[in-house]
Write a protein that holds these residues in place. Structure first.
Motif, short mmCIF file in Angstrom:
data_model
loop_
_atom_site.label_atom_id
_atom_site.label_comp_id
_atom_site.label_asym_id
_atom_site.label_seq_id
_atom_site.Cartn_x
_atom_site.Cartn_y
_atom_site.Cartn_z
N LYS A 77 6.95 -0.39 3.39
CA LYS A 77 5.65 0.13 3.79
C LYS A 77 5.38 1.44 3.06
CE LYS A 77 5.26 -1.80 8.48
NZ LYS A 77 5.08 -1.46 9.92
N ILE A 78 4.19 1.54 2.48
CA ILE A 78 3.79 2.74 1.76
C ILE A 78 2.47 3.24 2.34
CG2 ILE A 78 3.22 3.73 -0.49
CD1 ILE A 78 4.83 1.44 -1.75
N GLN A 79 2.46 4.48 2.77
CA GLN A 79 1.27 5.08 3.39
C GLN A 79 0.88 6.34 2.63
OE1 GLN A 79 -0.39 4.09 6.65
NE2 GLN A 79 -1.92 5.34 5.59
N ASP A 80 -0.39 6.45 2.27
CA ASP A 80 -0.90 7.64 1.60
C ASP A 80 -1.86 8.34 2.56
OD1 ASP A 80 -1.88 9.62 0.00
OD2 ASP A 80 -2.33 8.34 -1.70
N ASP A 81 -1.55 9.58 2.93
CA ASP A 81 -2.38 10.33 3.87
C ASP A 81 -3.80 10.54 3.35
OD1 ASP A 81 -0.20 10.44 5.51
OD2 ASP A 81 0.37 12.49 4.94
N LYS A 82 -3.96 10.56 2.02
CA LYS A 82 -5.29 10.78 1.45
C LYS A 82 -6.22 9.62 1.74
CE LYS A 82 -4.01 13.83 -2.41
NZ LYS A 82 -4.01 13.99 -3.88
N ALA A 83 -5.66 8.45 2.07
CA ALA A 83 -6.49 7.28 2.34
C ALA A 83 -7.19 7.37 3.69
CB ALA A 83 -5.65 6.01 2.28
N GLY A 84 -6.79 8.33 4.53
CA GLY A 84 -7.44 8.50 5.82
C GLY A 84 -6.62 7.89 6.95
N PRO A 85 -6.85 8.35 8.18
CA PRO A 85 -6.03 7.91 9.32
C PRO A 85 -6.21 6.44 9.67
CG PRO A 85 -7.90 9.23 10.07
CD PRO A 85 -7.88 9.32 8.57
N ASP A 86 -7.36 5.85 9.30
CA ASP A 86 -7.62 4.46 9.66
C ASP A 86 -7.15 3.47 8.59
OD1 ASP A 86 -8.83 5.33 12.00
OD2 ASP A 86 -10.79 5.53 11.02
N ALA A 87 -6.70 3.96 7.45
CA ALA A 87 -6.27 3.07 6.37
C ALA A 87 -4.95 2.40 6.72
CB ALA A 87 -6.13 3.87 5.07
N GLN A 88 -4.88 1.11 6.41
CA GLN A 88 -3.66 0.36 6.65
C GLN A 88 -2.64 0.65 5.55
OE1 GLN A 88 -2.94 -1.66 9.32
NE2 GLN A 88 -4.85 -0.79 10.13
N PRO A 89 -1.35 0.76 5.91
CA PRO A 89 -0.34 0.99 4.88
C PRO A 89 -0.18 -0.23 3.98
CG PRO A 89 0.70 0.54 7.00
CD PRO A 89 -0.77 0.68 7.26
N VAL A 90 0.19 -0.01 2.76
CA VAL A 90 0.50 -1.11 1.84
C VAL A 90 1.86 -1.69 2.24
CG1 VAL A 90 1.01 -1.72 -0.55
CG2 VAL A 90 -0.83 -0.10 -0.04
N GLU A 91 1.92 -3.00 2.39
CA GLU A 91 3.17 -3.66 2.75
C GLU A 91 3.60 -4.59 1.62
OE1 GLU A 91 3.23 -5.65 6.45
OE2 GLU A 91 2.83 -3.86 7.65
N LEU A 92 4.80 -4.37 1.11
CA LEU A 92 5.37 -5.23 0.08
C LEU A 92 6.56 -5.97 0.69
CD1 LEU A 92 5.32 -2.82 -3.00
CD2 LEU A 92 3.58 -4.46 -2.28
N LEU A 93 6.57 -7.29 0.52
CA LEU A 93 7.62 -8.12 1.08
C LEU A 93 8.55 -8.60 -0.04
CD1 LEU A 93 5.48 -10.30 3.50
CD2 LEU A 93 6.68 -8.16 4.01
N PHE A 94 9.85 -8.55 0.19
CA PHE A 94 10.84 -8.97 -0.79
C PHE A 94 11.78 -10.00 -0.19
CE2 PHE A 94 9.46 -4.82 -2.22
CZ PHE A 94 9.42 -4.93 -3.59
N VAL A 95 12.19 -10.97 -0.99
CA VAL A 95 13.25 -11.89 -0.61
C VAL A 95 14.46 -11.60 -1.49
CG1 VAL A 95 12.42 -13.69 -2.21
CG2 VAL A 95 13.89 -14.31 -0.27
#
Length: 494
Positions: A77-95
Protein backbone atom coordinates in the motif's frame (compact mmCIF):
# COMPACT_ATOMS: atom_id res chain seq x y z
CA UNK A 1 24.60 -53.02 -11.97
CA UNK A 2 27.84 -51.44 -13.16
CA UNK A 3 29.74 -50.30 -10.04
CA UNK A 4 30.30 -46.65 -11.10
CA UNK A 5 26.63 -46.38 -12.07
CA UNK A 6 25.66 -47.88 -8.73
CA UNK A 7 27.77 -45.34 -6.88
CA UNK A 8 26.26 -42.52 -8.94
CA UNK A 9 22.74 -43.80 -8.28
CA UNK A 10 23.52 -43.95 -4.57
CA UNK A 11 24.75 -40.37 -4.58
CA UNK A 12 21.59 -39.21 -6.40
CA UNK A 13 19.39 -41.04 -3.88
CA UNK A 14 21.27 -39.55 -0.92
CA UNK A 15 21.18 -36.03 -2.40
CA UNK A 16 17.48 -36.43 -3.16
CA UNK A 17 16.76 -37.55 0.39
CA UNK A 18 18.72 -34.69 1.88
CA UNK A 19 17.00 -32.21 -0.41
CA UNK A 20 13.59 -33.55 0.60
CA UNK A 21 14.45 -33.26 4.28
CA UNK A 22 15.86 -29.77 3.73
CA UNK A 23 12.82 -28.72 1.72
CA UNK A 24 10.48 -29.93 4.47
CA UNK A 25 12.48 -28.00 7.08
CA UNK A 26 12.56 -24.87 4.94
CA UNK A 27 8.84 -25.13 4.26
CA UNK A 28 8.09 -25.31 7.96
CA UNK A 29 10.15 -22.18 8.62
CA UNK A 30 9.29 -20.11 5.55
CA UNK A 31 6.35 -18.15 7.00
CA UNK A 32 8.40 -16.94 9.97
CA UNK A 33 11.23 -15.94 7.66
CA UNK A 34 8.83 -14.01 5.40
CA UNK A 35 7.19 -12.22 8.33
CA UNK A 36 10.59 -11.19 9.68
CA UNK A 37 11.61 -9.95 6.22
CA UNK A 38 8.38 -7.94 5.90
CA UNK A 39 8.89 -6.31 9.30
CA UNK A 40 12.42 -5.32 8.25
CA UNK A 41 11.16 -4.06 4.87
CA UNK A 42 8.52 -1.87 6.51
CA UNK A 43 11.08 -0.44 8.90
CA UNK A 44 13.36 0.34 5.96
CA UNK A 45 10.47 1.89 4.01
CA UNK A 46 9.63 4.15 6.94
CA UNK A 47 13.26 5.22 7.27
CA UNK A 48 13.83 5.91 3.57
CA UNK A 49 10.50 7.77 3.14
CA UNK A 50 10.92 9.80 6.32
CA UNK A 51 10.49 13.48 5.57
CA UNK A 52 8.41 12.91 2.43
CA UNK A 53 4.63 12.96 2.05
CA UNK A 54 4.63 9.32 0.87
CA UNK A 55 4.04 6.33 3.15
CA UNK A 56 4.20 2.64 2.30
CA UNK A 57 3.50 -0.69 4.01
CA UNK A 58 4.00 -4.28 2.88
CA UNK A 59 1.91 -7.13 4.26
CA UNK A 60 1.67 -10.90 3.81
CA UNK A 61 -1.89 -11.65 2.66
CA UNK A 62 -1.67 -15.45 2.51
CA UNK A 63 0.72 -18.37 2.20
CA UNK A 64 0.18 -21.92 0.97
CA UNK A 65 2.92 -24.35 2.01
CA UNK A 66 3.87 -27.54 0.14
CA UNK A 67 6.84 -29.89 0.40
CA UNK A 68 9.12 -28.44 -2.28
CA UNK A 69 7.51 -25.05 -2.76
CA UNK A 70 5.14 -22.49 -1.29
CA UNK A 71 2.99 -19.74 -2.76
CA UNK A 72 2.68 -16.40 -0.98
CA UNK A 73 0.63 -13.31 -1.77
CA UNK A 74 1.63 -9.79 -0.69
CA UNK A 75 -0.02 -6.39 -0.69
CA UNK A 76 1.95 -3.14 -0.95
CA UNK A 77 0.00 0.00 0.00
CA UNK A 78 1.31 3.42 -1.01
CA UNK A 79 -0.31 6.60 0.30
CA UNK A 80 0.62 10.16 -0.69
CA UNK A 81 -0.61 12.85 1.73
CA UNK A 82 -0.65 15.39 -1.12
CA UNK A 83 -3.50 13.45 -2.72
CA UNK A 84 -5.82 14.54 0.09
CA UNK A 85 -7.48 12.74 3.02
CA UNK A 86 -10.19 11.16 0.85
CA UNK A 87 -7.82 9.66 -1.73
CA UNK A 88 -7.56 5.89 -1.76
CA UNK A 89 -4.06 4.42 -1.34
CA UNK A 90 -2.47 2.68 -4.30
CA UNK A 91 -2.51 -1.08 -3.75
CA UNK A 92 -0.10 -3.36 -5.59
CA UNK A 93 -0.60 -7.11 -5.33
CA UNK A 94 2.25 -9.61 -5.77
CA UNK A 95 2.36 -13.40 -6.06
CA UNK A 96 5.52 -15.19 -4.95
CA UNK A 97 6.31 -18.78 -5.96
CA UNK A 98 8.89 -19.90 -3.40
CA UNK A 99 11.19 -22.84 -4.13
CA UNK A 100 12.41 -24.43 -0.91
CA UNK A 101 16.09 -25.12 -0.33
CA UNK A 102 18.60 -26.51 -0.03
CA UNK A 103 18.67 -27.31 -3.78
CA UNK A 104 15.84 -25.55 -5.67
CA UNK A 105 15.32 -26.87 -9.17
CA UNK A 106 15.85 -23.46 -10.79
CA UNK A 107 19.38 -23.45 -9.39
CA UNK A 108 20.14 -27.08 -10.20
CA UNK A 109 19.29 -26.64 -13.89
CA UNK A 110 21.59 -23.61 -14.10
CA UNK A 111 24.44 -25.51 -12.39
CA UNK A 112 24.28 -23.49 -9.18
CA UNK A 113 24.95 -26.15 -6.55
CA UNK A 114 25.53 -24.01 -3.46
CA UNK A 115 22.71 -24.77 -0.97
CA UNK A 116 20.32 -21.90 -0.30
CA UNK A 117 17.31 -21.43 1.97
CA UNK A 118 14.86 -20.47 -0.78
CA UNK A 119 14.38 -18.94 -4.22
CA UNK A 120 11.49 -16.47 -4.48
CA UNK A 121 9.99 -15.90 -7.93
CA UNK A 122 7.69 -12.90 -7.58
CA UNK A 123 5.47 -11.03 -10.04
CA UNK A 124 3.01 -8.17 -9.98
CA UNK A 125 -0.63 -9.28 -10.24
CA UNK A 126 -3.44 -7.56 -12.11
CA UNK A 127 -5.63 -5.30 -9.97
CA UNK A 128 -7.75 -2.18 -10.53
CA UNK A 129 -4.62 -0.09 -10.07
CA UNK A 130 -2.54 -2.06 -12.59
CA UNK A 131 -5.04 -2.91 -15.36
CA UNK A 132 -3.73 -0.24 -17.72
CA UNK A 133 -0.16 -1.26 -16.97
CA UNK A 134 -0.96 -4.87 -17.88
CA UNK A 135 -2.72 -3.71 -21.03
CA UNK A 136 0.42 -1.81 -22.09
CA UNK A 137 2.49 -4.99 -21.74
CA UNK A 138 -0.08 -7.10 -23.64
CA UNK A 139 -1.23 -8.79 -20.44
CA UNK A 140 2.26 -9.84 -19.35
CA UNK A 141 3.20 -9.09 -15.78
CA UNK A 142 4.97 -5.71 -16.04
CA UNK A 143 7.16 -6.27 -12.99
CA UNK A 144 8.82 -9.53 -11.99
CA UNK A 145 11.93 -10.78 -10.31
CA UNK A 146 13.78 -13.44 -8.39
CA UNK A 147 15.29 -13.33 -4.92
CA UNK A 148 17.65 -16.01 -3.61
CA UNK A 149 18.05 -16.18 0.17
CA UNK A 150 21.08 -17.93 1.60
CA UNK A 151 21.22 -19.73 4.92
CA UNK A 152 23.40 -16.89 6.19
CA UNK A 153 20.45 -14.54 5.42
CA UNK A 154 22.24 -12.97 2.46
CA UNK A 155 20.04 -11.98 -0.48
CA UNK A 156 20.76 -12.00 -4.21
CA UNK A 157 18.02 -10.37 -6.26
CA UNK A 158 17.04 -9.68 -9.85
CA UNK A 159 14.19 -7.36 -10.87
CA UNK A 160 12.80 -6.57 -14.29
CA UNK A 161 10.40 -3.92 -15.53
CA UNK A 162 9.30 -5.30 -18.90
CA UNK A 163 9.20 -3.33 -22.14
CA UNK A 164 5.97 -1.61 -23.12
CA UNK A 165 4.43 0.73 -25.65
CA UNK A 166 1.16 2.48 -24.96
CA UNK A 167 -0.97 5.50 -25.76
CA UNK A 168 -1.26 8.07 -23.02
CA UNK A 169 -4.26 9.56 -24.82
CA UNK A 170 -5.54 9.83 -28.38
CA UNK A 171 -2.41 11.66 -29.58
CA UNK A 172 0.36 10.98 -27.03
CA UNK A 173 2.49 7.85 -26.76
CA UNK A 174 4.91 6.27 -24.28
CA UNK A 175 7.62 3.77 -25.21
CA UNK A 176 9.87 1.98 -22.72
CA UNK A 177 12.55 -0.63 -23.40
CA UNK A 178 12.34 -2.11 -19.93
CA UNK A 179 14.76 -1.91 -17.04
CA UNK A 180 16.74 -4.58 -15.21
CA UNK A 181 18.18 -4.36 -11.71
CA UNK A 182 20.57 -6.68 -9.86
CA UNK A 183 21.11 -6.34 -6.10
CA UNK A 184 22.93 -8.16 -3.32
CA UNK A 185 22.75 -7.68 0.44
CA UNK A 186 24.23 -9.47 3.41
CA UNK A 187 22.46 -10.50 6.60
CA UNK A 188 20.16 -7.76 7.96
CA UNK A 189 20.86 -5.68 4.86
CA UNK A 190 23.97 -4.01 6.26
CA UNK A 191 25.78 -3.94 2.92
CA UNK A 192 23.96 -3.30 -0.34
CA UNK A 193 25.19 -3.43 -3.91
CA UNK A 194 22.97 -2.77 -6.91
CA UNK A 195 23.22 -2.06 -10.61
CA UNK A 196 20.66 -1.47 -13.32
CA UNK A 197 20.30 -0.61 -16.99
CA UNK A 198 17.63 0.87 -19.27
CA UNK A 199 18.10 1.04 -23.03
CA UNK A 200 15.57 3.74 -23.91
CA UNK A 201 12.48 5.68 -22.88
CA UNK A 202 10.42 7.93 -25.14
CA UNK A 203 7.45 10.19 -24.41
CA UNK A 204 5.68 11.95 -27.29
CA UNK A 205 3.11 14.40 -25.91
CA UNK A 206 0.71 16.14 -28.29
CA UNK A 207 -1.96 18.63 -27.16
CA UNK A 208 -4.46 20.61 -29.17
CA UNK A 209 -3.30 24.12 -28.23
CA UNK A 210 0.45 23.53 -27.84
CA UNK A 211 3.28 22.27 -30.09
CA UNK A 212 4.29 18.59 -29.66
CA UNK A 213 6.92 17.71 -27.07
CA UNK A 214 9.23 14.71 -27.47
CA UNK A 215 11.44 13.48 -24.61
CA UNK A 216 13.97 10.71 -25.25
CA UNK A 217 16.42 9.02 -22.87
CA UNK A 218 18.93 6.46 -24.13
CA UNK A 219 21.43 4.27 -22.28
CA UNK A 220 20.73 4.78 -18.57
CA UNK A 221 23.04 2.97 -16.13
CA UNK A 222 22.62 2.95 -12.34
CA UNK A 223 24.99 1.58 -9.69
CA UNK A 224 25.20 1.71 -5.89
CA UNK A 225 27.59 0.35 -3.25
CA UNK A 226 26.24 1.22 0.18
CA UNK A 227 26.73 0.36 3.83
CA UNK A 228 24.18 0.93 6.56
CA UNK A 229 25.33 3.21 9.37
CA UNK A 230 24.44 2.99 13.06
CA UNK A 231 22.24 6.04 12.42
CA UNK A 232 19.78 4.04 10.29
CA UNK A 233 20.66 5.25 6.79
CA UNK A 234 23.06 4.13 4.07
CA UNK A 235 26.31 5.77 3.02
CA UNK A 236 28.57 4.86 0.14
CA UNK A 237 28.64 5.49 -3.59
CA UNK A 238 25.87 6.06 -6.15
CA UNK A 239 26.39 6.59 -9.88
CA UNK A 240 23.98 7.40 -12.69
CA UNK A 241 25.14 7.67 -16.29
CA UNK A 242 22.94 8.70 -19.23
CA UNK A 243 24.45 8.22 -22.67
CA UNK A 244 22.05 10.58 -24.40
CA UNK A 245 18.99 12.70 -23.67
CA UNK A 246 16.94 14.72 -26.13
CA UNK A 247 14.12 17.27 -25.91
CA UNK A 248 12.15 18.39 -28.97
CA UNK A 249 9.73 21.26 -28.34
CA UNK A 250 8.25 24.56 -29.50
CA UNK A 251 6.71 25.81 -32.72
CA UNK A 252 10.03 25.36 -34.52
CA UNK A 253 10.48 21.90 -32.95
CA UNK A 254 13.91 22.84 -31.63
CA UNK A 255 16.05 19.93 -30.51
CA UNK A 256 18.21 20.16 -27.36
CA UNK A 257 20.44 17.13 -26.98
CA UNK A 258 22.87 16.24 -24.22
CA UNK A 259 25.40 13.43 -24.25
CA UNK A 260 27.38 11.68 -21.52
CA UNK A 261 25.57 12.99 -18.48
CA UNK A 262 27.11 11.67 -15.26
CA UNK A 263 25.93 11.98 -11.68
CA UNK A 264 27.94 10.57 -8.78
CA UNK A 265 27.82 10.92 -5.03
CA UNK A 266 29.89 9.40 -2.26
CA UNK A 267 29.65 9.72 1.51
CA UNK A 268 31.36 8.19 4.53
CA UNK A 269 31.24 8.54 8.30
CA UNK A 270 33.95 8.67 10.93
CA UNK A 271 32.28 8.24 14.31
CA UNK A 272 29.57 10.95 14.34
CA UNK A 273 31.02 13.02 11.49
CA UNK A 274 30.09 12.67 7.84
CA UNK A 275 31.93 13.69 4.69
CA UNK A 276 30.54 13.66 1.17
CA UNK A 277 31.12 14.52 -2.46
CA UNK A 278 28.56 15.27 -5.18
CA UNK A 279 29.37 15.74 -8.85
CA UNK A 280 27.51 16.44 -12.09
CA UNK A 281 28.96 16.35 -15.57
CA UNK A 282 27.48 17.01 -19.02
CA UNK A 283 29.86 15.96 -21.77
CA UNK A 284 28.15 17.75 -24.65
CA UNK A 285 25.07 19.90 -25.28
CA UNK A 286 23.80 20.78 -28.76
CA UNK A 287 20.91 22.90 -30.05
CA UNK A 288 19.51 21.89 -33.45
CA UNK A 289 22.72 20.02 -34.15
CA UNK A 290 25.00 22.96 -33.32
CA UNK A 291 27.37 22.67 -30.34
CA UNK A 292 26.48 24.66 -27.20
CA UNK A 293 29.07 23.42 -24.71
CA UNK A 294 29.74 21.23 -21.69
CA UNK A 295 29.57 21.68 -17.92
CA UNK A 296 30.79 20.18 -14.67
CA UNK A 297 30.07 20.82 -11.00
CA UNK A 298 31.61 19.30 -7.85
CA UNK A 299 30.33 19.94 -4.30
CA UNK A 300 32.01 18.65 -1.13
CA UNK A 301 31.37 18.77 2.60
CA UNK A 302 33.21 17.40 5.62
CA UNK A 303 32.92 17.28 9.43
CA UNK A 304 29.13 17.28 9.43
CA UNK A 305 27.70 16.21 12.80
CA UNK A 306 25.21 13.44 11.95
CA UNK A 307 23.05 13.43 15.14
CA UNK A 308 22.74 17.22 14.97
CA UNK A 309 21.73 17.08 11.30
CA UNK A 310 19.11 14.41 12.04
CA UNK A 311 17.66 16.47 14.87
CA UNK A 312 17.49 19.61 12.72
CA UNK A 313 15.89 17.60 9.92
CA UNK A 314 13.15 16.40 12.27
CA UNK A 315 12.40 20.00 13.29
CA UNK A 316 12.33 21.04 9.64
CA UNK A 317 9.95 18.22 8.70
CA UNK A 318 7.51 19.03 11.47
CA UNK A 319 7.67 22.84 11.34
CA UNK A 320 8.91 24.06 7.99
CA UNK A 321 8.22 21.41 5.35
CA UNK A 322 5.28 22.32 3.06
CA UNK A 323 2.07 20.45 3.81
CA UNK A 324 0.03 18.38 1.36
CA UNK A 325 -1.72 21.51 0.01
CA UNK A 326 1.59 23.32 -0.49
CA UNK A 327 1.20 25.68 2.46
CA UNK A 328 3.68 25.94 5.29
CA UNK A 329 2.76 24.72 8.79
CA UNK A 330 1.20 27.46 10.88
CA UNK A 331 2.42 26.19 14.26
CA UNK A 332 5.41 28.29 15.38
CA UNK A 333 8.41 26.85 17.16
CA UNK A 334 7.83 26.37 20.86
CA UNK A 335 10.41 27.82 23.29
CA UNK A 336 11.70 24.27 23.86
CA UNK A 337 12.06 23.70 20.10
CA UNK A 338 13.87 27.02 19.70
CA UNK A 339 16.35 25.99 22.39
CA UNK A 340 16.75 22.55 20.78
CA UNK A 341 17.39 24.08 17.38
CA UNK A 342 20.05 26.42 18.75
CA UNK A 343 21.72 23.55 20.62
CA UNK A 344 21.86 21.43 17.44
CA UNK A 345 23.17 24.33 15.35
CA UNK A 346 25.89 24.87 17.94
CA UNK A 347 26.76 21.15 17.76
CA UNK A 348 27.00 21.41 13.98
CA UNK A 349 29.32 24.42 14.21
CA UNK A 350 31.38 22.87 17.02
CA UNK A 351 32.38 20.09 14.60
CA UNK A 352 33.99 22.79 12.39
CA UNK A 353 32.29 21.83 9.11
CA UNK A 354 33.84 22.67 5.77
CA UNK A 355 31.75 23.29 2.65
CA UNK A 356 32.98 23.82 -0.88
CA UNK A 357 31.92 24.26 -4.45
CA UNK A 358 35.18 22.77 -5.65
CA UNK A 359 34.49 23.17 -9.32
CA UNK A 360 31.87 24.80 -11.51
CA UNK A 361 32.87 25.10 -15.15
CA UNK A 362 30.94 25.93 -18.31
CA UNK A 363 32.76 25.50 -21.60
CA UNK A 364 31.46 26.67 -24.96
CA UNK A 365 33.00 26.75 -28.42
CA UNK A 366 34.81 30.06 -27.80
CA UNK A 367 35.38 30.27 -24.05
CA UNK A 368 35.40 28.61 -20.64
CA UNK A 369 34.28 30.03 -17.28
CA UNK A 370 35.22 28.72 -13.84
CA UNK A 371 34.04 29.35 -10.31
CA UNK A 372 34.99 27.82 -6.96
CA UNK A 373 34.39 28.71 -3.33
CA UNK A 374 35.31 27.07 -0.01
CA UNK A 375 34.41 28.02 3.53
CA UNK A 376 35.16 26.81 7.05
CA UNK A 377 32.80 27.34 9.97
CA UNK A 378 33.16 27.19 13.76
CA UNK A 379 31.05 27.69 16.86
CA UNK A 380 31.10 31.30 18.11
CA UNK A 381 31.57 32.02 21.80
CA UNK A 382 28.01 33.37 21.85
CA UNK A 383 25.24 34.22 19.41
CA UNK A 384 24.22 37.18 21.55
CA UNK A 385 27.03 39.51 20.44
CA UNK A 386 27.10 42.03 17.61
CA UNK A 387 26.42 40.43 14.19
CA UNK A 388 29.86 41.33 12.87
CA UNK A 389 31.59 39.75 15.88
CA UNK A 390 29.47 36.61 15.60
CA UNK A 391 30.31 36.39 11.89
CA UNK A 392 34.04 36.75 12.60
CA UNK A 393 33.94 33.81 14.98
CA UNK A 394 31.58 31.64 12.96
CA UNK A 395 33.14 32.12 9.50
CA UNK A 396 36.78 31.20 10.05
CA UNK A 397 37.81 31.15 6.39
CA UNK A 398 36.40 31.78 2.93
CA UNK A 399 38.11 31.64 -0.43
CA UNK A 400 36.36 32.26 -3.77
CA UNK A 401 37.61 32.72 -7.34
CA UNK A 402 35.73 33.54 -10.52
CA UNK A 403 36.90 33.53 -14.14
CA UNK A 404 34.10 34.60 -16.45
CA UNK A 405 34.83 34.35 -20.17
CA UNK A 406 33.27 37.10 -22.29
CA UNK A 407 33.31 34.87 -25.43
CA UNK A 408 31.41 32.24 -23.39
CA UNK A 409 28.82 34.86 -22.41
CA UNK A 410 28.44 35.75 -26.08
CA UNK A 411 28.00 32.08 -27.01
CA UNK A 412 25.29 31.52 -24.39
CA UNK A 413 23.57 34.79 -25.30
CA UNK A 414 23.33 33.57 -28.89
CA UNK A 415 21.80 30.30 -27.67
CA UNK A 416 19.30 32.23 -25.53
CA UNK A 417 18.27 34.32 -28.55
CA UNK A 418 17.63 31.17 -30.57
CA UNK A 419 15.58 29.65 -27.75
CA UNK A 420 13.19 32.64 -27.72
CA UNK A 421 12.73 32.45 -31.49
CA UNK A 422 15.31 34.90 -32.87
CA UNK A 423 16.43 33.79 -36.35
CA UNK A 424 18.43 36.73 -37.79
CA UNK A 425 22.14 35.74 -37.54
CA UNK A 426 23.35 39.35 -37.57
CA UNK A 427 20.92 40.41 -34.83
CA UNK A 428 21.88 37.39 -32.75
CA UNK A 429 25.62 38.12 -33.12
CA UNK A 430 25.14 41.81 -32.26
CA UNK A 431 23.08 41.06 -29.16
CA UNK A 432 25.58 38.39 -28.00
CA UNK A 433 28.52 40.78 -28.33
CA UNK A 434 26.62 43.55 -26.53
CA UNK A 435 25.76 41.26 -23.61
CA UNK A 436 29.34 40.09 -23.15
CA UNK A 437 30.72 43.62 -23.16
CA UNK A 438 27.96 44.83 -20.81
CA UNK A 439 28.90 42.11 -18.32
CA UNK A 440 32.46 43.41 -18.21
CA UNK A 441 31.36 47.01 -17.77
CA UNK A 442 28.96 46.14 -14.94
CA UNK A 443 31.64 44.06 -13.18
CA UNK A 444 34.07 47.00 -13.18
CA UNK A 445 31.41 49.54 -12.16
CA UNK A 446 30.36 47.52 -9.11
CA UNK A 447 33.98 47.05 -8.09
CA UNK A 448 33.46 43.34 -7.61
CA UNK A 449 35.65 42.28 -10.54
CA UNK A 450 38.13 43.45 -13.10
CA UNK A 451 38.56 42.79 -16.81
CA UNK A 452 41.71 41.17 -18.15
CA UNK A 453 41.50 40.77 -21.92
CA UNK A 454 38.55 38.48 -22.66
CA UNK A 455 38.12 37.43 -19.05
CA UNK A 456 36.26 38.94 -16.11
CA UNK A 457 38.20 38.07 -12.94
CA UNK A 458 37.21 38.23 -9.30
CA UNK A 459 38.65 36.84 -6.09
CA UNK A 460 37.56 37.03 -2.46
CA UNK A 461 39.51 35.78 0.53
CA UNK A 462 38.58 36.05 4.18
CA UNK A 463 40.47 34.94 7.29
CA UNK A 464 40.86 36.27 10.85
CA UNK A 465 38.61 39.28 10.29
CA UNK A 466 40.45 40.46 7.17
CA UNK A 467 39.03 40.56 3.63
CA UNK A 468 41.01 40.55 0.39
CA UNK A 469 38.79 41.55 -2.55
CA UNK A 470 40.66 41.43 -5.85
CA UNK A 471 43.91 42.36 -4.09
CA UNK A 472 42.36 45.16 -2.03
CA UNK A 473 42.67 44.36 1.69
CA UNK A 474 40.24 45.65 4.32
CA UNK A 475 38.60 44.70 7.58
CA UNK A 476 35.34 42.78 7.60
CA UNK A 477 33.56 45.90 8.90
CA UNK A 478 34.90 47.99 5.99
CA UNK A 479 33.92 45.29 3.50
CA UNK A 480 30.35 45.17 4.80
CA UNK A 481 30.15 48.98 4.67
CA UNK A 482 31.47 49.03 1.10
CA UNK A 483 28.99 46.38 -0.09
CA UNK A 484 26.09 48.14 1.66
CA UNK A 485 27.04 51.45 0.06
CA UNK A 486 27.42 50.01 -3.43
CA UNK A 487 24.34 47.82 -3.57
CA UNK A 488 22.23 49.99 -1.28
CA UNK A 489 22.87 52.88 -3.65
CA UNK A 490 21.94 50.78 -6.67
CA UNK A 491 18.75 49.58 -4.99
CA UNK A 492 17.70 53.14 -4.06
CA UNK A 493 18.17 54.30 -7.68
CA UNK A 494 15.88 51.60 -9.03
Amino acid sequence: MNKPLGVLAGIVIVVGALNTAGAWYTGSKIEGVLQAAIVQSNQELATQLQGSTTHGTLELVSIERNLYSSTAHYRLKIQDDKAGPDAQPVELLFVDNIEHGPLPWSRIKTFKWMPVMAVNNYALEKSPFTEKWFAATKDQTPLKGQVTMGYNRSVDGHMELVALETKLDDNSTFSFSGLTMEAQTDAEGQNLKAKGYMDHLKIHAVTVDKPPVLVELNGLTLASDLKKTPFGFYLGQNVMVLSEGQLTYGAAQSVIKLKNFEYADSASANDNLMSGRLSYKVGEVTLDGKPVGSAQMVLTASSLDIPAMQSLMQIYQSKFQPQADGTLPQTPLTPAEQVLMQVQVEKMLAAKPQLALEKFTIKTENGESQFNVAMSLAKPASFEGAPVEVTKQMLTALDAKLLLSKPMIADLSAVQAQLVGQTDPQAIAKMASMNSEMAGVMAVQTGLAKVDGNNILASLNYAEGQVDLNGQKMSLEDFITAMTTRFGGVASQQ
